[in-house]
Enzyme design. Structure first.
Site, short mmCIF file in Angstrom:
data_model
loop_
_atom_site.label_atom_id
_atom_site.label_comp_id
_atom_site.label_asym_id
_atom_site.label_seq_id
_atom_site.Cartn_x
_atom_site.Cartn_y
_atom_site.Cartn_z
N ARG A 37 49.67 40.74 34.94
CA ARG A 37 51.00 41.09 35.45
C ARG A 37 51.84 41.82 34.38
O ARG A 37 53.04 41.99 34.54
CB ARG A 37 51.75 39.83 35.88
N HIS A 67 38.35 43.60 34.90
CA HIS A 67 39.28 43.95 35.98
C HIS A 67 40.56 44.50 35.37
O HIS A 67 41.15 43.90 34.49
CB HIS A 67 39.60 42.72 36.83
N TYR A 70 46.92 44.20 37.58
CA TYR A 70 47.50 44.52 38.88
C TYR A 70 48.70 45.47 38.76
O TYR A 70 49.11 46.08 39.76
CB TYR A 70 47.97 43.24 39.59
N HIS A 107 42.04 48.32 41.50
CA HIS A 107 42.58 48.57 42.83
C HIS A 107 43.06 50.01 42.86
O HIS A 107 43.88 50.40 42.02
CB HIS A 107 43.74 47.63 43.13
N GLU A 142 37.72 49.36 44.17
CA GLU A 142 37.60 48.15 44.98
C GLU A 142 38.00 48.43 46.43
O GLU A 142 38.99 49.12 46.68
CB GLU A 142 38.47 47.03 44.41
N ASP A 176 34.80 43.83 48.25
CA ASP A 176 35.45 42.52 48.29
C ASP A 176 35.34 41.98 49.72
O ASP A 176 35.83 42.62 50.66
CB ASP A 176 36.91 42.66 47.88
N HIS A 179 38.74 41.35 51.43
CA HIS A 179 39.45 42.60 51.69
C HIS A 179 38.81 43.39 52.82
O HIS A 179 39.50 43.90 53.71
CB HIS A 179 39.47 43.47 50.43
N HIS A 211 32.84 41.16 45.20
CA HIS A 211 33.78 40.05 45.08
C HIS A 211 33.55 39.15 46.29
O HIS A 211 33.74 39.59 47.44
CB HIS A 211 35.24 40.55 45.11
N ASP A 224 45.11 40.25 52.83
CA ASP A 224 44.65 40.03 51.45
C ASP A 224 45.03 38.65 50.92
O ASP A 224 45.71 38.53 49.90
CB ASP A 224 45.17 41.13 50.53
N HIS A 226 42.99 35.28 49.83
CA HIS A 226 41.67 34.71 49.61
C HIS A 226 41.65 33.21 49.91
O HIS A 226 42.64 32.50 49.69
CB HIS A 226 41.24 34.92 48.16
N GLU A 256 36.44 35.10 43.44
CA GLU A 256 37.88 35.20 43.17
C GLU A 256 38.62 34.25 44.11
O GLU A 256 39.65 34.60 44.68
CB GLU A 256 38.38 36.62 43.40
#
Length: 278
Positions: A37, A67, A70, A107, A142, A176, A179, A211, A224, A226, A256
């Site tokens: 973040r 990864h 975000y 992403h 992704e 994913d 997703h 994923h 989205d 999970h 994830e």
């Protein structure tokens, strides 16, 4: 053999992640390159990275998956935000050469009202600016759920990006399960059909990682969110088909799900117990 891991914290270093993966029965793992973040990356400890390389080789790890944070959006309407994405990803790729021949997933981004065409153009421009013929890392787009103005919820959008990348041999796709199901691809009732469509549009040679996540809201929800394996709308039996599918079983899987380490360990054991002899 099922190659599977989960998302681990890099706060204690690369070697510690490798040891943690082994302790829960994993033979690979995913990690954030920096604060997911934020923007800051810890100083790179080359000795620690080398210890992980040796541990991974000794224990026959599958490829590791780094990864991107975000916070990056390479198709933002704000030029400063696009510059931040480009510089962050470029720095990540330099750092990942300390753990060579692995994967880097991101992403694709949100076009924030500019439209898919502009988003695709800006993402591919970013990739053309950061990819280098000398790098050993494969960069993955992704598959996304289609929340808001996300780019990448349709296979055609990912193909458009790949077609515009000059060094496209350095690119691949991470599928994913949450997703792609949320985006409207029915991997529960028509897994073969979804993979056939992926092959037609993108090419299965581009599929480098999975994923593996259940979905709280399910097919075509574009949410989205999970869920733990078997506790969402995809369900345990669908995951049995996924991990045993002849196209997918050769790939590394990365959990994830909303878990701590004991939960990841239980999910790894559950999925390993589902593996059928080929």
């Amino acid at each position: 053999m099922l190659h599977i891991g989960c998302h681990l914290s890099a706060s204690k270093g690369y070697y510690a992640m490798g040891k943690t993966a082994l302790s829960i029965g994993a033979d690979t793992f995913q990690f954030f390159t920096r604060n997911p973040r934020g923007s800051r990356a810890k100083p790179l400890d080359l000795n620690d990275a080398q210890k992980l390389n040796e541990l991974a080789a000794e224990n026959h790890f599958a490829v590791l998956l780094a990864h991107a944070p975000y916070t990056i959006n390479p198709c933002s309407a704000n030029e400063d935000t696009r510059t931040f994405a480009r510089e962050t990803m470029q720095d990540d790729l330099k750092r990942l050469e300390a753990t060579p021949h692995n994967l880097y997933n991101f992403h694709p981004g949100s076009h924030v009202g500019q439209g898919i065409e502009t988003g695709v153009t800006q993402i591919s421009e970013t990739l053309n600016a950061i990819l280098s013929p000398e790098q050993t890392t494969t960069v993955l787009l992704e598959t996304m759920a289609g929340k808001g103005t996300e780019v990448g919820s349709h296979f055609e959008e990912l193909r458009e990006i790949l077609d515009r990348v000059t060094l496209s041999d350095l690119m691949g796709v991470c599928l994913d399960t949450c997703h792609v199901f949320d985006a409207g691809y029915d991997i529960v009732n028509d897994l073969d059909g979804v993979l056939t469509e992926f092959d037609r549009v993108i090419g299965l040679n581009r599929l480098k990682a999975v994923h593996i996540n259940d979905s709280i809201f399910g097919l075509s929800s574009h949410k989205d969110r999970h869920a733990k394996i078997g506790e969402g709308k995809i369900g345990t039996e669908a995951f049995r088909r996924i991990i045993n599918h002849p196209v997918l079983r050769r790939l590394p899987f990365y959990l994830e799900t909303p878990n701590e380490l004991p939960g990841y360990k239980a999910e790894i054991e559950l999925l390993r117990a589902m593996v059928e002899e080929s």
